[in-house]
Design a protein around this motif. Structure first.
Motif, PDB file in Angstrom:
ATOM      1  N   PHE A  19       0.832  -1.201   0.000  1.00 19.59           N
ATOM      2  CA  PHE A  19       0.000   0.000   0.000  1.00 19.59           C
ATOM      3  C   PHE A  19       0.870   1.256   0.000  1.00 19.59           C
ATOM      4  O   PHE A  19       0.463   2.305  -0.487  1.00 19.59           O
TER       5      PHE A  19
ATOM      6  N   LEU B 108       2.423   2.893  10.376  1.00 20.12           N
ATOM      7  CA  LEU B 108       2.510   4.175  11.070  1.00 20.12           C
ATOM      8  C   LEU B 108       3.912   4.737  11.071  1.00 20.12           C
ATOM      9  O   LEU B 108       4.093   5.946  11.047  1.00 20.12           O
ATOM     10  N   PHE B 111       4.227   6.589   7.948  1.00 22.74           N
ATOM     11  CA  PHE B 111       3.369   7.769   7.912  1.00 22.74           C
ATOM     12  C   PHE B 111       3.876   8.849   8.851  1.00 22.74           C
ATOM     13  O   PHE B 111       3.810  10.037   8.569  1.00 22.74           O
ATOM     14  N   ALA B 115       4.675  12.486   7.764  1.00 20.86           N
ATOM     15  CA  ALA B 115       3.992  13.603   8.415  1.00 20.86           C
ATOM     16  C   ALA B 115       5.008  14.550   9.023  1.00 20.86           C
ATOM     17  O   ALA B 115       4.864  15.773   8.934  1.00 20.86           O
ATOM     18  N   ARG B 118       6.653  16.688   6.196  1.00 20.45           N
ATOM     19  CA  ARG B 118       5.844  17.751   5.618  1.00 20.45           C
ATOM     20  C   ARG B 118       5.253  18.696   6.649  1.00 20.45           C
ATOM     21  O   ARG B 118       5.080  19.876   6.405  1.00 20.45           O
ATOM     22  N   GLY B 119       4.895  18.117   7.819  1.00 21.13           N
ATOM     23  CA  GLY B 119       4.163  18.913   8.791  1.00 21.13           C
ATOM     24  C   GLY B 119       5.040  19.732   9.719  1.00 21.13           C
ATOM     25  O   GLY B 119       4.629  20.766  10.222  1.00 21.13           O
TER      26      GLY B 119
ATOM     27  N   ARG C   8       6.120  11.176  -1.346  1.00 26.14           N
ATOM     28  CA  ARG C   8       6.337  10.632  -0.012  1.00 26.14           C
ATOM     29  C   ARG C   8       6.917   9.224  -0.058  1.00 26.14           C
ATOM     30  O   ARG C   8       7.434   8.727   0.927  1.00 26.14           O
TER      31      ARG C   8
ATOM     32  N   LEU D 283      -3.285   8.531  12.807  1.00 26.78           N
ATOM     33  CA  LEU D 283      -2.285   8.993  11.854  1.00 26.78           C
ATOM     34  C   LEU D 283      -2.434   8.296  10.510  1.00 26.78           C
ATOM     35  O   LEU D 283      -2.231   8.903   9.462  1.00 26.78           O
ATOM     36  N   ILE D 284      -2.795   6.998  10.540  1.00 21.36           N
ATOM     37  CA  ILE D 284      -2.998   6.280   9.277  1.00 21.36           C
ATOM     38  C   ILE D 284      -4.082   7.001   8.491  1.00 21.36           C
ATOM     39  O   ILE D 284      -3.942   7.267   7.298  1.00 21.36           O
ATOM     40  N   GLU D 287      -2.923  10.695   7.455  1.00 19.69           N
ATOM     41  CA  GLU D 287      -1.879  10.707   6.433  1.00 19.69           C
ATOM     42  C   GLU D 287      -2.454  10.321   5.071  1.00 19.69           C
ATOM     43  O   GLU D 287      -2.152  10.939   4.054  1.00 19.69           O
ATOM     44  N   THR D 288      -3.277   9.290   5.075  1.00 22.28           N
ATOM     45  CA  THR D 288      -3.868   8.887   3.797  1.00 22.28           C
ATOM     46  C   THR D 288      -4.755  10.006   3.266  1.00 22.28           C
ATOM     47  O   THR D 288      -4.750  10.310   2.070  1.00 22.28           O
ATOM     48  N   ASN D 290      -4.413  13.129   3.748  1.00 22.92           N
ATOM     49  CA  ASN D 290      -3.511  14.142   3.244  1.00 22.92           C
ATOM     50  C   ASN D 290      -3.017  13.780   1.851  1.00 22.92           C
ATOM     51  O   ASN D 290      -2.951  14.609   0.942  1.00 22.92           O
ATOM     52  N   HIS D 291      -2.700  12.499   1.714  1.00 23.29           N
ATOM     53  CA  HIS D 291      -2.150  11.999   0.463  1.00 23.29           C
ATOM     54  C   HIS D 291      -3.148  12.184  -0.689  1.00 23.29           C
ATOM     55  O   HIS D 291      -2.762  12.525  -1.802  1.00 23.29           O
ATOM     56  N   THR D 312      -0.933  16.910  10.605  1.00 21.60           N
ATOM     57  CA  THR D 312      -1.399  16.434   9.305  1.00 21.60           C
ATOM     58  C   THR D 312      -2.674  17.103   8.804  1.00 21.60           C
ATOM     59  O   THR D 312      -2.977  17.003   7.622  1.00 21.60           O
TER      60      THR D 312
END
Lengths: 197, 199, 268, 374
Positions: A19, B108, B111, B115, B118-119, C8, D283-284, D287-288, D290-291, D312
């Motif tokens: 993914f 995670l 991610f 995050a 970028r954040g 990313r 966060l998952i 973040e997604t 955001n993506h 985010t």
């Protein structure tokens, strides 16, 4: 873990990781299998540990409370019908009402009074003073019904700084935690599966 | 109805009499049973929606078939074969469900990095503060940070123990008051949007 | 290339390499032992031989990669010290994980089941179970995890309730130690310690301050420090290289991101 | 060893005649009293003695049903013990035996008459809390029914919701709502989130925007469906309500996260609203989101997750702001009044903190001590 188990787990792991590249059929398949399994797992555990001992067994024992419990279950299940579906509002009302009532003393105690008790320390040192200022400043940030001007504005600004320190610290610690999990999965792939470690 | 149960449960907290405890125990049990019934209902809704997709050959029906197969397998394994050690139920859990869950959890790590990249921009004082504290904590808790001397680890610990705890307490107190107000309004029927009523 | 708009997926690759390379080519960073970890070690070291501890596996499978090494180190030390163990679990997924861990270490340490260790297994209503253990262990768990009558175990003949337990260690990825503190600790006065995931450390620090918690270690870093005290390498120590390099990678990424941001802003 | 010793001594006491070696009464005034303000499961046993802690008192309870039980061995000088293992219906007598430091029985006596515990209707230990709750209630009710114009400081995220809805309509894409994996209908945060959802549903119905709410909890799903249907009816758009848009996914945390990721990738919502109780899945999801380029507005009381949302999402409501949200959105005067009351309660909290700290400086720790005690 058996060899078949390791292969199964490894394929699943890779499918989920795919993914990260982009959404793809392997991920969708793994996602659907995971969701299907987890729904099945929860239903099994729920039936075996709650519905059987709390509803079915009491009824078989002739306990009238078992029948009351069964009525709640049936009322909840009326949702599948469009005509009788409104009956499910009754069990919803029980949950919301009882939940609200139970939460009031718990919230006041755990979130307000005990926290206050922890702020007012028996000895006063630098940390106690910083702690108290932090709490007061943060509270003033959450003050809604007054325009932020003058000293109040200063307090609210200080509050946001304390908040930022808290968020930063949480973020740092959580990055640490999450990386540990990735380390665990990578060890599984490289070690248990490929035998490289 | 909401109000009756609400006030009954609230008052119960102050009533040590056994009658109160019996009532309390029953209501807790009902809540559990209703949740359990909801879970089974959820399972049924889930199966139904996938069945519709499969029978209508709608887009992605093959995935729905997979989901249904996984669901059926787990249900059959657990309800017929039992949930003890050495059963198919636990084998599926250990070799498929748990690793898949752990993997989703470990996504995670990626991610969190993205995050952060970028954040974490020092756009203003607030963002800079957040950024610096996070970096100090991250450095302070790894061996390389410790090699630079006791300053970083000690600073990291102090930030976590004193100002961060103070802010957390402030948030908690606010949430506590807000929760009580919402709970009271719900009990009094003032706030009913949770059931769609327009107050 | 505009660094601020980088795909990313490059970041994902960097993170993966930062984790995988140190695992393949370890350099053996462990770092200092923090005072907190030392306290936990001293606590177990100070228990007399033949004392009994309860170790409760209050965690979910998803966080096992982080919390498992903590549990390994604590169980290993306890068995080295000849301390007897009663195992419990108040979260369904931790049950099987705890049993597997304890049986493995018991084989290695020549611990006899029933005499030196017992695994009681899962109870859903944890508050009731924690309180029940204070009254009578065999009453709360008439049978152990492998379905043997608890009365048959010599260990449970001697250890009846918290009064005979020297320490409770909760291995947790969530707030379960709080219930141990509030019910077992406050009501029965038993000592409590916790092995936590790193995220939970901030939550439980106040309890350590107030003395309601005797000791706590957190996360892979805590496990690594503990392994160092035990004088061995383990999952915790192995993970430290990866943890360090990944932290550094993220820190560098953040810095690059900020540089790119300020340069972009300077231009516009 | 101790249980064995106690058992052996017990046998000794009840089978052999007592050989009191000390003369005179070393123990006097044995009394048994009901413990007040409880559920009737405790009795308090008092005695008076001049003995020190080297002497120990073995207390044995004797029920009218003939059952005997050992409470334990206590230092003689504690002078009272609570037995919290009795039932309200029973009547009890207690026998106290004193042993010296070598374990030799020196005295034994029983309480006079029978004692019976009573169940009470109020828990006095919680009087303080009851008064505080009543005070808080009074404050909130006063604010609620006072009704008058109240100033509200602006909160960024809330005004953005309306704009975001418009954007979704323009783009012809759905709005995704989630109350988090930790949401349950009996939690106040979830109730607050559902209030926002109800408001959102009526807005979405009036704009004819599609609103998706995949849930992890079927009870929540049921409530949300009722809420959406009702909102659509009130807006006069009953055909807008589509039950298949508010559906159950799974109760498993990462199963839920994986499913929502999939939904976002495929349906490409224009707006994601994360309002409620979140755990590690936050966060998952964010973040997604955001993506895929969705506008994201988050709000939660889960303190740990706030950090991620802040980094985010476009807007984040922090803690109490979520509770204030329904007041902001609906501008309902009663809810606004509640907010006004909450602010006054915060002043009360601040005054308590300051008073407590000043008290500590003056060596008077009553406030802090009481708060830490409950």
């Amino acid at each position: 873990m058996s060899d078949a188990g390791i292969w199964l787990a490894a394929i699943g792991t890779l499918a989920i990781f795919s993914f990260l590249y982009r959404d793809n059929p392997a991920y969708r398949a793994a996602e659907q299998i995971l969701v299907g399994l987890s729904v099945g797992y929860l239903v099994v555990i729920t039936v075996r540990t709650t519905l059987v001992p709390k509803v079915a067994l009491p009824i078989l024992d002739g306990d009238p409370w078992g029948i009351v419990a069964a009525v709640w279950v049936l009322l909840m299940w009326t949702r599948v019908s469009t005509r009788a579906g409104w009956l499910s509002r009754l069990p919803l009302a029980v949950i919301v009402g009882a939940g609200a009532g139970l939460s009031i003393p718990a919230m006041l105690k755990a979130r307000v009074l005990s926290q206050l008790g922890a702020v007012i320390r028996p000895e006063i040192d630098v940390n106690a003073v910083v702690g108290a200022i932090g709490v007061l400043a943060t509270l003033s940030y959450f003050y809604f019904t007054r325009p932020p001007t003058g000293a109040f504005r200063v307090a609210a600004r200080t509050g946001t700084w304390f908040l930022m320190v808290f968020f930063g610290a949480t973020f740092g610690y959580t990055i640490m935690s999450r990386l540990s999990l990735l380390i665990g999965r990578t060890e599984f792939l490289l070690g248990d599966w490929l035998g490289l470690l | 109805m909401v109000g009756v149960f609400g006030f009954a449960m609230l008052i119960q907290y102050f009533v040590p009499h056994p009658l109160g405890r019996v009532l309390y125990g029953r209501v807790l049990e009902w809540m559990q049973v209703i949740f359990a019934a909801g879970l089974v209902l959820g399972g049924a809704t889930y199966a139904m929606s996938h069945l519709r997709t499969v029978s209508g050959r709608r887009e992605g029906w093959i995935y729905s078939l997979l989901a249904l197969a996984a669901l059926t397998l787990m249900l059959a394994a657990g309800l017929i074969g039992g949930i003890d050690r050495g059963t198919l139920f636990l084998w599926l859990f250990n070799n498929l469900q748990a690793p898949l869950q752990q993997t989703v959890f470990s996504l995670l790590a990626f991610f969190v990095a993205s995050a952060a990249y970028r954040g974490f921009r020092a756009r203003n004082i607030d963002a800079a503060l957040l950024l610096i504290v996070a970096l100090v904590v991250m450095l302070g808790r790894i061996p390389i940070g410790e090699m630079t001397g006791p300053f970083l680890p000690d600073l990291a610990r102090w930030l976590v123990d004193v100002p961060a705890v103070a802010a957390k307490r402030g948030i908690l107190i606010g949430i506590g008051l807000g929760s009580v107000a919402v709970a009271l309004r719900v009990m009094l029927g003032i706030e009913r949007a949770w059931l769609g009523g327009r107050r | 290339m505009n660094l601020a708009q980088i795909d990313r997926r490059w970041i994902f690759v960097i993170v993966f390499l930062a984790v995988a390379l140190p695992l393949l080519f370890p350099i053996g960073l462990v770092g200092e032992v923090s005072p907190r970890t030392q306290t936990m070690h001293d606590l177990i070291e100070a228990l007399p031989r033949g004392a009994t501890v309860i170790i409760s596996f209050d965690c979910e499978a998803a966080s096992w990669p982080e919390i498992g090494p903590v549990a390994e180190a604590l169980v290993e030390h306890t068995m080295q010290r000849g301390i007897r163990i009663i195992g419990t679990s108040f979260l369904s997924e931790g049950t099987a994980l705890g049993f597997e861990l304890l049986s493995r270490h018991a084989d290695a340490a020549d611990y006899v089941q029933g005499r030196d260790w017992v695994y009681l297994g899962f109870r859903p209503q944890y508050v009731a179970a924690i309180l029940g253990l204070g009254e009578s262990i065999t009453q709360e768990y008439p049978r152990d995890y492998i379905n043997q009558p608890s009365e048959d175990h010599t260990l449970l003949g001697a250890v009846r309730s918290y009064r005979d337990v020297a320490l409770v260690i909760s291995i947790a990825d969530d707030t379960m130690p709080q219930y141990w503190i509030e019910y077992a600790g406050a009501r029965y006065g038993v000592k409590i310690a916790a092995g936590l995931s790193a995220v939970m450390v901030t939550t439980f620090t106040p309890y350590l301050d107030s003395g309601q918690l005797q000791a706590l270690i957190g996360g892979l870093k805590g496990a690594a420090e503990y392994e160092r005290l035990l004088g061995r390498e383990g999952a915790g120590s192995r993970g430290m290289d990866a943890q360090s390099s990944a932290h550094l990678a993220i820190i560098v990424l953040v810095i690059i991101g900020n540089v790119a941001y300020f340069r972009g802003r300077g231009r516009s | 060893m101790r249980p064995l010793l106690v058992a052996a001594l017990l046998v000794l006491i009840w089978t052999s005649p007592v050989t009191a070696r000390a003369t005179g009464s070393v123990l006097s005034g044995i009394a048994v009293e009901d413990v007040a303000w409880d559920d009737g499961t405790a009795l308090q046993i008092h005695w008076r003695t001049k003995l020190d802690e080297d002497f120990r008192v073995l207390i044995v309870r004797e029920g009218t049903d003939g059952l005997m039980d050992t409470l334990g061995l206590f230092p003689a000088n504690v002078q009272w013990v609570v037995d919290d293992d009795v039932t309200p219906a029973g009547t009890y007598r207690y026998r106290l035996s004193v042993f010296d430091s070598e374990g030799i029985l020196v005295f034994t006596a029983a309480s006079h008459g029978l004692a019976s515990p009573h169940a009470n209707w109020f828990h006095r230990g919680r009087l303080g809390e009851a008064l505080i709750i009543l005070g808080v209630f009074a404050m909130i009710l006063w604010g609620t029914f006072r009704r008058r114009d109240i100033y509200l400081r602006p909160i960024g995220g809330l005004s953005a919701i309306e704009e975001a809805l418009g954007r979704a309509v323009e783009m012809g894409r759905p709005v995704l709502f989630s109350a988090g994996w930790g949401a349950q209908l009996d939690k106040p945060t979830t109730m607050a989130a559902m209030n926002i959802f109800g408001w959102l549903a009526s807005r979405a119905a009036s704009y004819d925007a599609r609103l998706l709410f995949p849930t992890h909890d079927a009870v929540l799903m049921a409530a949300a469906q009722e809420s959406a249907r009702e909102s659509a009816r009130i807006e006069g758009r009953p055909d807008w309500y589509r039950p298949e848009d508010i559906y159950y996914v799974t109760g498993s945390q990462f199963g839920y996260a994986a499913a929502l990721d999939g939904i976002m990738e495929r349906q490409k919502p224009a707006v994601n609203l994360w309002l409620g109780t979140f755990a590690a899945e936050s966060l998952i999801l964010a973040e997604t989101g955001n993506h895929i380029g969705a506008v994201q507005i988050a709000g939660t009381d889960s303190t740990i997750q706030l950090a991620f949302f802040l980094v985010t999402c476009d807007y984040t409501l922090i803690g109490e702001e979520v509770f204030a949200a329904s007041a902001y959105l609906t501008r309902d005067s009663m809810v606004l009044g509640g907010l006004w009351a909450q602010d006054w309660l915060k002043i009360g909290v601040a005054v308590t903190v300051i008073a407590g700290l000043v008290g500590t400086l003056l060596d008077w720790d009553a406030i802090g001590g009481w708060l830490r005690g409950i």
